[in-house]
Design a protein around this motif. Structure first.
Motif, mmCIF file in Angstrom:
data_model
loop_
_atom_site.group_PDB
_atom_site.id
_atom_site.type_symbol
_atom_site.label_atom_id
_atom_site.label_comp_id
_atom_site.label_asym_id
_atom_site.label_seq_id
_atom_site.Cartn_x
_atom_site.Cartn_y
_atom_site.Cartn_z
ATOM 1 N N ALA A 166 13.285 -56.747 -18.929
ATOM 2 C CA ALA A 166 12.252 -56.701 -17.685
ATOM 3 C C ALA A 166 12.623 -57.845 -16.839
ATOM 4 C CB ALA A 166 10.693 -56.498 -18.019
ATOM 5 N N ARG A 167 13.105 -58.967 -17.193
ATOM 6 C CA ARG A 167 13.271 -60.057 -16.447
ATOM 7 C C ARG A 167 14.744 -59.709 -15.805
ATOM 8 N NH1 ARG A 167 11.806 -63.550 -20.895
ATOM 9 N NH2 ARG A 167 9.833 -64.529 -20.226
ATOM 10 N N ALA A 168 15.670 -59.159 -16.512
ATOM 11 C CA ALA A 168 16.913 -59.030 -16.036
ATOM 12 C C ALA A 168 16.768 -58.014 -14.823
ATOM 13 C CB ALA A 168 18.015 -58.498 -17.043
ATOM 14 N N PHE A 169 15.932 -56.887 -15.136
ATOM 15 C CA PHE A 169 15.868 -55.972 -14.229
ATOM 16 C C PHE A 169 15.111 -56.389 -12.861
ATOM 17 C CE2 PHE A 169 13.544 -52.051 -12.796
ATOM 18 C CZ PHE A 169 14.578 -51.135 -12.456
ATOM 19 N N GLY A 170 14.094 -57.232 -13.213
ATOM 20 C CA GLY A 170 13.587 -57.754 -11.962
ATOM 21 C C GLY A 170 14.620 -58.486 -10.902
ATOM 22 N N ASN A 197 12.542 -65.194 -7.683
ATOM 23 C CA ASN A 197 12.730 -64.170 -8.831
ATOM 24 C C ASN A 197 13.877 -64.689 -9.736
ATOM 25 O OD1 ASN A 197 12.358 -62.011 -10.438
ATOM 26 N ND2 ASN A 197 12.480 -60.493 -8.620
ATOM 27 N N LEU A 198 15.032 -65.089 -9.128
ATOM 28 C CA LEU A 198 15.857 -65.861 -10.393
ATOM 29 C C LEU A 198 15.425 -67.121 -10.932
ATOM 30 C CD1 LEU A 198 18.688 -65.603 -11.422
ATOM 31 C CD2 LEU A 198 19.395 -67.127 -9.203
ATOM 32 N N GLY A 199 14.715 -67.871 -10.231
ATOM 33 C CA GLY A 199 13.942 -69.125 -10.966
ATOM 34 C C GLY A 199 12.885 -68.646 -11.853
ATOM 35 N N SER A 200 12.295 -67.581 -11.663
ATOM 36 C CA SER A 200 11.064 -67.140 -12.493
ATOM 37 C C SER A 200 11.882 -66.525 -13.724
ATOM 38 C CB SER A 200 10.317 -66.077 -12.105
ATOM 39 O OG SER A 200 9.524 -65.208 -12.955
ATOM 40 N N ALA A 201 12.814 -65.754 -13.589
ATOM 41 C CA ALA A 201 13.705 -65.452 -14.716
ATOM 42 C C ALA A 201 14.211 -66.590 -15.677
ATOM 43 C CB ALA A 201 14.805 -64.287 -14.275
ATOM 44 N N LEU A 202 14.912 -67.441 -15.010
ATOM 45 C CA LEU A 202 15.528 -68.270 -15.893
ATOM 46 C C LEU A 202 14.317 -69.466 -16.386
ATOM 47 C CD1 LEU A 202 18.144 -69.519 -13.128
ATOM 48 C CD2 LEU A 202 18.561 -68.241 -15.110
ATOM 49 N N GLY A 218 11.637 -68.177 -17.542
ATOM 50 C CA GLY A 218 11.027 -67.442 -18.723
ATOM 51 C C GLY A 218 12.233 -67.218 -19.688
ATOM 52 N N ALA A 219 13.441 -67.498 -19.422
ATOM 53 C CA ALA A 219 14.371 -67.207 -20.526
ATOM 54 C C ALA A 219 14.343 -68.498 -21.276
ATOM 55 C CB ALA A 219 15.652 -66.984 -19.650
ATOM 56 N N ALA A 220 14.166 -69.863 -20.744
ATOM 57 C CA ALA A 220 14.148 -71.023 -21.194
ATOM 58 C C ALA A 220 13.172 -71.076 -22.342
ATOM 59 C CB ALA A 220 13.944 -72.044 -20.281
ATOM 60 N N ARG A 221 11.991 -70.500 -22.172
ATOM 61 C CA ARG A 221 10.965 -70.525 -23.181
ATOM 62 C C ARG A 221 10.991 -69.299 -23.991
ATOM 63 N NH1 ARG A 221 5.994 -70.509 -19.842
ATOM 64 N NH2 ARG A 221 7.158 -70.332 -17.958
ATOM 65 N N PRO A 222 10.794 -69.506 -25.248
ATOM 66 C CA PRO A 222 10.948 -68.377 -26.114
ATOM 67 C C PRO A 222 9.415 -67.467 -26.084
ATOM 68 C CG PRO A 222 10.398 -70.332 -27.688
ATOM 69 C CD PRO A 222 10.787 -70.915 -26.168
#
Length: 119
Positions: free
Chosen positions: A62-66, A103-108, A110-114
């Motif tokens: 969902a993150r990558a799609f967003g 949106n990119l910052g949000s995805a990054l 979110g990716a940093a935290r498991p």
């Protein structure tokens, strides 16, 4: 579900809007040139992009799609500039950049935290 649901929604929307088009354009819609252009616009602007989005959503997170969708307005703005000569105001470019960056910052972030999954 999926593309089948999309197909059904497009058919229903077309059936609901067809009388409006016929009332406005009358028999001109039956001309082969007009009908073929209308079909091309329908396929290229709706059916193909939405179908690809449904497939992409199933195959990516969902993150990558967003993040991918957040770039859509910027791509449209560049296409409008290149193809149609429609220039945006600098404030509009700034707004587009901020949306994509957020949106990119949000995805990054979110990716940093498991992500913890409940049992």
């Amino acid at each position: 579900e999926g593309i089948g649901g999309l197909a059904l929604a497009l058919v229903v929307a077309s059936a609901l809007l067809a009388p409006v088009g016929v009332a406005a354009a009358g028999t001109a819609l039956a001309a082969p040139a007009v009908a073929s252009r209308g079909l091309a616009v329908a396929l290229l602007s709706t059916v193909v992009p939405y179908s690809l989005e449904v497939v992409a959503l199933r195959r990516t997170s969902a993150r990558a799609f967003g993040v991918a969708l957040s770039v859509d307005p910027a791509v449209a703005a560049v296409a409008g500039l290149v193809v149609l000569g429609q220039a945006l105001h600098p404030l509009e470019w700034t707004a587009l950049g901020l949306v994509v960056a957020a949106n990119l910052g949000s995805a990054l972030e979110g990716a940093a935290r498991p992500v913890e999954v409940a049992p």
